[in-house]
Design a protein around this motif. Structure first.
Motif: not given
Length: 397
Positions: A194-197, A267-268, A202-204
């Motif tokens: 998720l972080v890479d993509r 995003i899922r 955004v992950v935060q």
């Protein structure tokens, strides 16, 4: 002679493919800094990963294998905060303004031209090292303050120290009152991907959304904390095994159906959840209870993610239905006995014995009245085995 941390010279990594340039830089800063030299960006990157004493990076742009821009990008994208937050100064013979702009856009803290005098170079390096040390001191102070505070200032959830405190109280109270306490470790699946993509920012935002969802679903007496970058820890006193597993299953299902939007992206995410209960698992300390929940979350992740794992393995809706059915059958059995329907109750005896066994064991431990626990246990297993054989027969037909 003992040297304190404050007496040590700041350590600078100098990365340049020219031995003469490196020697010139060392000559200029000798006595003020300790120097480590590397001939290209790839070697510089490897040095950063193994040498935690490095305080600043001074790198050229044009180098073989990995240039200065590439090294800078790797540093700023690193998941290791020690590396990611290092000051980086670009030293280059290229006076082109676009090179300076690109370096600063990638996260460089300074840009020094080759041939600059020792005064300019030393001033730049010294100010950045002082600033970096001040920031580290501030971070340590914040961490120390957060460990004493009930609330983590970053997440708004319970701090790790407060979770431990509440867990210690909860386990002690559960043992004293002969009640249960549940610990859940809730992990975001494929966190690194998720972080890479989508990027760390955004992950935060995703974690913040999940945090709000979790907070809205728990009770006042529950305690929620962010256990790590990808995990939450939830402590729930007075919750039995069935209820904690049912909650975990509902949470997993809700997040699975959730679609989050960010700049036209859909995003899922899914969750792997480990559940541990003090009464069922026989854990008497906080570390054991949380450690067991952590192991089960890891098992759920290893099995493919989007799963809940408890003491008996993976939890699904059918398991919850069976467990709830056992609990309800006791109430029904009492009503049926009072109504004289003894034959119907006899057919449910294996389930009733299994459900009542913890209570009977507790009564025996307190009263020593000679309850036939072994005989009841044998009856439960024999009836269950008979039921399994009958089920196997029906299936084969």
């Amino acid at each position: 002679m003992v040297t304190s941390e404050d007496d040590k010279l700041p350590r600078i990594l100098v990365v340049d493919d020219s031995r003469m340039v490196r020697a010139s830089i060392v000559k200029l800063i000798r006595g003020r800094f300790e120097v480590r030299e590397e001939p290209d960006g790839e070697a510089g990157w490897e040095a950063l990963l193994v040498d935690p004493a490095i305080d600043l990076v001074l790198t050229d742009i044009g180098m073989p294998r990995l240039d200065g821009y590439g090294l800078l990008e790797r540093i700023r994208a690193s998941r290791v905060s020690r590396v990611r937050d290092l000051p980086v100064v670009i030293i280059s013979g290229d006076e082109d303004e676009s090179a300076r702009e690109r370096a600063l856009a990638l996260g460089a803290n300074g840009f020094v031209a080759k041939g600059a005098g020792s005064v300019e170079l030393l001033a730049t390096l010294s100010s950045l090292v002082r600033l970096s040390k001040a920031q580290h001191e501030l971070e340590r102070s914040r961490a120390a303050l957060a460990s004493q505070s009930p609330v983590d200032p970053e997440t708004g959830l319970a701090s790790a120290g407060y979770l431990q405190h509440r867990a210690t109280q909860g386990v002690s109270e559960a043992r004293r009152r002969h009640t249960d306490i549940a610990a859940l470790v809730i992990e975001v699946d494929q966190f690194d991907e998720l972080v890479d993509r989508h990027g760390a920012h955004v992950v935060q935002l995703i974690l913040r959304k999940l945090s709000k969802m979790l907070t809205s679903r728990i009770r006042t007496e529950d305690t929620l904390s962010q256990h790590s970058a990808s995990q939450f820890a939830l402590l729930s006193p007075g919750i039995d095994r069935v209820s904690s597993c049912a909650f975990a299953l509902r949470l997993r299902s809700s997040v699975e159906k959730l679609v989050m939007g960010y700049r036209e992206e859909r995003i899922r995410v899914t969750l792997s959840i480990g559940v541990a209960n003090a009464a069922v698992d026989g854990r008497n300390t906080v570390s054991e209870l949380l450690g067991l929940a952590l192991e089960r979350a890891a098992a759920a992740r290893a099995a493919g993610g989007n799963r809940v794992v408890a003491d008996a393995g993976e939890v699904d809706a059918a398991l919850i239905e069976r467990e709830l059915g056992r609990l309800v059958s006791i109430d029904n059995a009492l009503r049926q006995v009072r109504a004289g329907a003894r034959a119907e109750v006899e057919a449910q005896l294996p389930e009733i014995i299994a459900a009542l066994m913890p209570l009977l064991e507790l009564l025996e431990s307190k009263t020593h009245c000679g309850l036939p626990l072994r005989q009841l246990e044998a009856l439960k297993h024999r009836s269950a085995t008979d039921g399994d054989d009958a089920e196997a027969t029906r299936t084969s037909i």
